[in-house]
Design a protein around this motif. Structure first.
Motif, PDB file in Angstrom:
ATOM      1  N   SER A 121       0.820  -1.212   0.000  1.00 26.88           N
ATOM      2  CA  SER A 121       0.000   0.000   0.000  1.00 26.88           C
ATOM      3  C   SER A 121       0.855   1.265   0.000  1.00 26.88           C
ATOM      4  O   SER A 121       0.391   2.331  -0.388  1.00 26.88           O
ATOM      5  CB  SER A 121      -0.953   0.004   1.194  1.00 26.88           C
ATOM      6  OG  SER A 121      -0.233   0.168   2.403  1.00 26.88           O
ATOM      7  N   LYS A 122       2.112   1.167   0.402  1.00 31.52           N
ATOM      8  CA  LYS A 122       3.005   2.327   0.451  1.00 31.52           C
ATOM      9  C   LYS A 122       3.832   2.503  -0.821  1.00 31.52           C
ATOM     10  O   LYS A 122       4.551   3.480  -0.960  1.00 31.52           O
ATOM     11  CB  LYS A 122       3.931   2.214   1.656  1.00 31.52           C
ATOM     12  CG  LYS A 122       3.167   2.286   2.966  1.00 31.52           C
ATOM     13  CD  LYS A 122       4.064   2.090   4.152  1.00 31.52           C
ATOM     14  CE  LYS A 122       3.217   2.119   5.416  1.00 31.52           C
ATOM     15  NZ  LYS A 122       3.981   1.864   6.607  1.00 31.52           N
ATOM     16  N   ILE A 123       3.719   1.562  -1.756  1.00 32.22           N
ATOM     17  CA  ILE A 123       4.483   1.656  -3.005  1.00 32.22           C
ATOM     18  C   ILE A 123       3.785   2.643  -3.926  1.00 32.22           C
ATOM     19  O   ILE A 123       2.623   2.451  -4.273  1.00 32.22           O
ATOM     20  CB  ILE A 123       4.601   0.274  -3.686  1.00 32.22           C
ATOM     21  CG1 ILE A 123       5.340  -0.701  -2.777  1.00 32.22           C
ATOM     22  CG2 ILE A 123       5.303   0.399  -5.040  1.00 32.22           C
ATOM     23  CD1 ILE A 123       5.334  -2.137  -3.272  1.00 32.22           C
ATOM     24  N   PRO A 124       4.477   3.698  -4.332  1.00 30.99           N
ATOM     25  CA  PRO A 124       3.841   4.697  -5.203  1.00 30.99           C
ATOM     26  C   PRO A 124       3.567   4.120  -6.596  1.00 30.99           C
ATOM     27  O   PRO A 124       4.146   3.109  -6.996  1.00 30.99           O
ATOM     28  CB  PRO A 124       4.881   5.821  -5.272  1.00 30.99           C
ATOM     29  CG  PRO A 124       6.175   5.159  -4.958  1.00 30.99           C
ATOM     30  CD  PRO A 124       5.869   4.012  -4.046  1.00 30.99           C
ATOM     31  N   SER A 125       2.702   4.797  -7.308  1.00 32.28           N
ATOM     32  CA  SER A 125       2.363   4.375  -8.669  1.00 32.28           C
ATOM     33  C   SER A 125       3.523   4.660  -9.615  1.00 32.28           C
ATOM     34  O   SER A 125       4.114   5.739  -9.578  1.00 32.28           O
ATOM     35  CB  SER A 125       1.113   5.126  -9.126  1.00 32.28           C
ATOM     36  OG  SER A 125       0.759   4.730 -10.413  1.00 32.28           O
TER      37      SER A 125
END
Length: 103
Positions: free
Chosen positions: A11-15
């Motif tokens: 959930s913390k991995i950016p797009s």
């Protein structure tokens, strides 16, 4: 548990381009498939408008259309389905329902 920790990290991995491929490397699909019933699958591939799920019986994957569902799906989500149909392009499922979201 490991699934919750992995979900929190994801959930913390950016797009970014290639994010889905990167995330799929973090998910242990075989471990998830061991927990599924015959009419459940884990989503392992998403593209614009469609996706693929697999389970122990159908490890090659089963196609589904995103246009036929009314919920958001993510890699690693567990879904249930009613029927599997053989088409000229391969297997397809219908009536997907979300069992457990990975994100």
């Amino acid at each position: 548990d490991l699934r919750n920790k992995t979900s929190n990290i994801i959930s913390k991995i950016p797009s970014f381009e290639g994010r889905d491929k990167f995330i799929s490397m973090l998910i242990d699909y075989n471990k998830i498939m061991d927990t599924l019933s015959e009419n459940e699958g884990v989503i392992y591939h998403l593209k614009e408008g469609f996706g693929f799920l697999k389970n122990k019986k159908y490890i090659e994957g089963i196609y589904f259309s995103l246009a036929t569902i009314d919920f958001d799906v993510h890699l690693g989500d567990i879904v249930s389905f009613d029927n599997i149909y053989q088409t000229s392009r391969g297997l397809i499922v219908n009536n997907l329902s979300l069992v457990k979201s990975f994100e």
